[in-house]
Design a protein around this motif. Structure first.
Motif, PDB file in Angstrom:
ATOM      1  N   PHE A  42       0.847  -1.192   0.000  1.00 51.58           N
ATOM      2  CA  PHE A  42       0.000   0.000   0.000  1.00 51.58           C
ATOM      3  C   PHE A  42       0.879   1.236   0.000  1.00 51.58           C
ATOM      4  O   PHE A  42       1.912   1.281   0.652  1.00 51.58           O
ATOM      5  N   ARG A  43       0.444   2.262  -0.731  1.00 55.66           N
ATOM      6  CA  ARG A  43       1.141   3.548  -0.743  1.00 55.66           C
ATOM      7  C   ARG A  43       0.103   4.635  -0.969  1.00 55.66           C
ATOM      8  O   ARG A  43      -0.794   4.492  -1.792  1.00 55.66           O
ATOM      9  N   SER A  44       0.231   5.730  -0.223  1.00 55.04           N
ATOM     10  CA  SER A  44      -0.677   6.858  -0.357  1.00 55.04           C
ATOM     11  C   SER A  44       0.119   8.143  -0.163  1.00 55.04           C
ATOM     12  O   SER A  44       0.779   8.321   0.857  1.00 55.04           O
ATOM     13  N   CYS A  45       0.084   9.038  -1.160  1.00 54.54           N
ATOM     14  CA  CYS A  45       0.870  10.275  -1.152  1.00 54.54           C
ATOM     15  C   CYS A  45      -0.046  11.475  -1.342  1.00 54.54           C
ATOM     16  O   CYS A  45      -0.848  11.502  -2.272  1.00 54.54           O
ATOM     17  N   ARG A  77      -7.515   7.960   7.730  1.00 55.96           N
ATOM     18  CA  ARG A  77      -8.068   6.949   6.821  1.00 55.96           C
ATOM     19  C   ARG A  77      -7.765   7.444   5.421  1.00 55.96           C
ATOM     20  O   ARG A  77      -8.320   8.444   4.962  1.00 55.96           O
ATOM     21  N   LEU A  78      -6.849   6.747   4.736  1.00 51.78           N
ATOM     22  CA  LEU A  78      -6.351   7.199   3.439  1.00 51.78           C
ATOM     23  C   LEU A  78      -6.683   6.223   2.323  1.00 51.78           C
ATOM     24  O   LEU A  78      -6.550   5.019   2.496  1.00 51.78           O
ATOM     25  N   PRO A  79      -7.029   6.743   1.147  1.00 54.22           N
ATOM     26  CA  PRO A  79      -7.172   5.877  -0.019  1.00 54.22           C
ATOM     27  C   PRO A  79      -5.802   5.612  -0.651  1.00 54.22           C
ATOM     28  O   PRO A  79      -4.862   6.378  -0.459  1.00 54.22           O
ATOM     29  N   ARG A  80      -5.713   4.531  -1.382  1.00 51.02           N
ATOM     30  CA  ARG A  80      -4.472   4.207  -2.090  1.00 51.02           C
ATOM     31  C   ARG A  80      -4.257   5.259  -3.191  1.00 51.02           C
ATOM     32  O   ARG A  80      -5.170   5.636  -3.905  1.00 51.02           O
ATOM     33  N   ARG A  81      -3.031   5.745  -3.272  1.00 52.23           N
ATOM     34  CA  ARG A  81      -2.638   6.696  -4.313  1.00 52.23           C
ATOM     35  C   ARG A  81      -1.133   6.572  -4.472  1.00 52.23           C
ATOM     36  O   ARG A  81      -0.373   7.020  -3.622  1.00 52.23           O
ATOM     37  N   TYR A  82      -0.702   5.969  -5.559  1.00 52.64           N
ATOM     38  CA  TYR A  82       0.692   5.561  -5.681  1.00 52.64           C
ATOM     39  C   TYR A  82       1.682   6.730  -5.653  1.00 52.64           C
ATOM     40  O   TYR A  82       2.708   6.662  -5.011  1.00 52.64           O
ATOM     41  N   ASN A  83       1.383   7.811  -6.338  1.00 56.45           N
ATOM     42  CA  ASN A  83       2.264   8.981  -6.350  1.00 56.45           C
ATOM     43  C   ASN A  83       1.444  10.255  -6.195  1.00 56.45           C
ATOM     44  O   ASN A  83       0.238  10.256  -6.394  1.00 56.45           O
ATOM     45  N   ALA A  87      -3.999   8.943  -9.833  1.00 51.37           N
ATOM     46  CA  ALA A  87      -5.413   8.617  -9.627  1.00 51.37           C
ATOM     47  C   ALA A  87      -5.634   8.024  -8.233  1.00 51.37           C
ATOM     48  O   ALA A  87      -4.799   7.272  -7.731  1.00 51.37           O
ATOM     49  N   VAL A  88      -6.760   8.359  -7.626  1.00 53.10           N
ATOM     50  CA  VAL A  88      -7.120   7.851  -6.309  1.00 53.10           C
ATOM     51  C   VAL A  88      -7.864   6.536  -6.500  1.00 53.10           C
ATOM     52  O   VAL A  88      -8.792   6.448  -7.297  1.00 53.10           O
ATOM     53  N   GLU A  89      -7.455   5.501  -5.772  1.00 51.21           N
ATOM     54  CA  GLU A  89      -8.067   4.184  -5.893  1.00 51.21           C
ATOM     55  C   GLU A  89      -9.059   3.952  -4.762  1.00 51.21           C
ATOM     56  O   GLU A  89      -9.153   4.743  -3.829  1.00 51.21           O
ATOM     57  N   GLN A  90      -9.802   2.859  -4.840  1.00 48.00           N
ATOM     58  CA  GLN A  90     -10.866   2.578  -3.879  1.00 48.00           C
ATOM     59  C   GLN A  90     -10.366   2.012  -2.552  1.00 48.00           C
ATOM     60  O   GLN A  90     -10.994   2.205  -1.521  1.00 48.00           O
ATOM     61  N   GLU A  91      -9.263   1.288  -2.552  1.00 48.90           N
ATOM     62  CA  GLU A  91      -8.765   0.660  -1.326  1.00 48.90           C
ATOM     63  C   GLU A  91      -8.320   1.730  -0.320  1.00 48.90           C
ATOM     64  O   GLU A  91      -7.672   2.704  -0.681  1.00 48.90           O
TER      65      GLU A  91
END
Length: 110
Positions: A42-45, A77-83, A87-91
């Motif tokens: 998991f990564r969220s930026c 509580r963060l959504p997945r967002r690689y960089n 794009a913001v993902e659902q997880e």
């Protein structure tokens, strides 16, 4: 054994305003599983004004001087967002963390 442990990284970038108070300017959360074929789970930026729209509760004691410790408590509580800007993902991942940093000794130059 260390290479086989799950690891999490939390990065908080704080900026001091004109009035001396701090504000959160960037937030990065990364969870790694070295035994997974993907490695990173998991990564969220997030940075700047994007942070205002997130579910973040951050309290900290800003040091008044270099001799005072810095302490923080964050619940997010963060959504997945690689960089940043991606794009913001659902997880989502939800976590709570507390920590701090002791004052820097006088001999440390930075």
């Amino acid at each position: 054994m260390f290479n086989r442990l799950d690891r999490a990284q939390l990065r908080l970038d704080l900026v001091r305003g004109d009035d001396g108070s701090f504000r959160l300017d960037a937030l990065l959360v990364e969870i790694n599983d070295p035994l997974s074929p993907k490695g990173r789970q998991f990564r969220s930026c997030w940075n700047g004004s994007e942070i205002r729209g997130l579910d973040v509760s951050l309290q900290f004691d800003a040091p008044a001087t270099r001799r005072d410790p810095f302490r923080f408590h964050i619940h997010v509580r963060l959504p997945r967002r690689y960089n940043y800007g991606a794009a913001v993902e659902q997880e989502h991942v939800e976590f709570t963390s507390s920590g701090g940093a002791m004052p820097l000794p006088r001999w440390v130059n930075y």
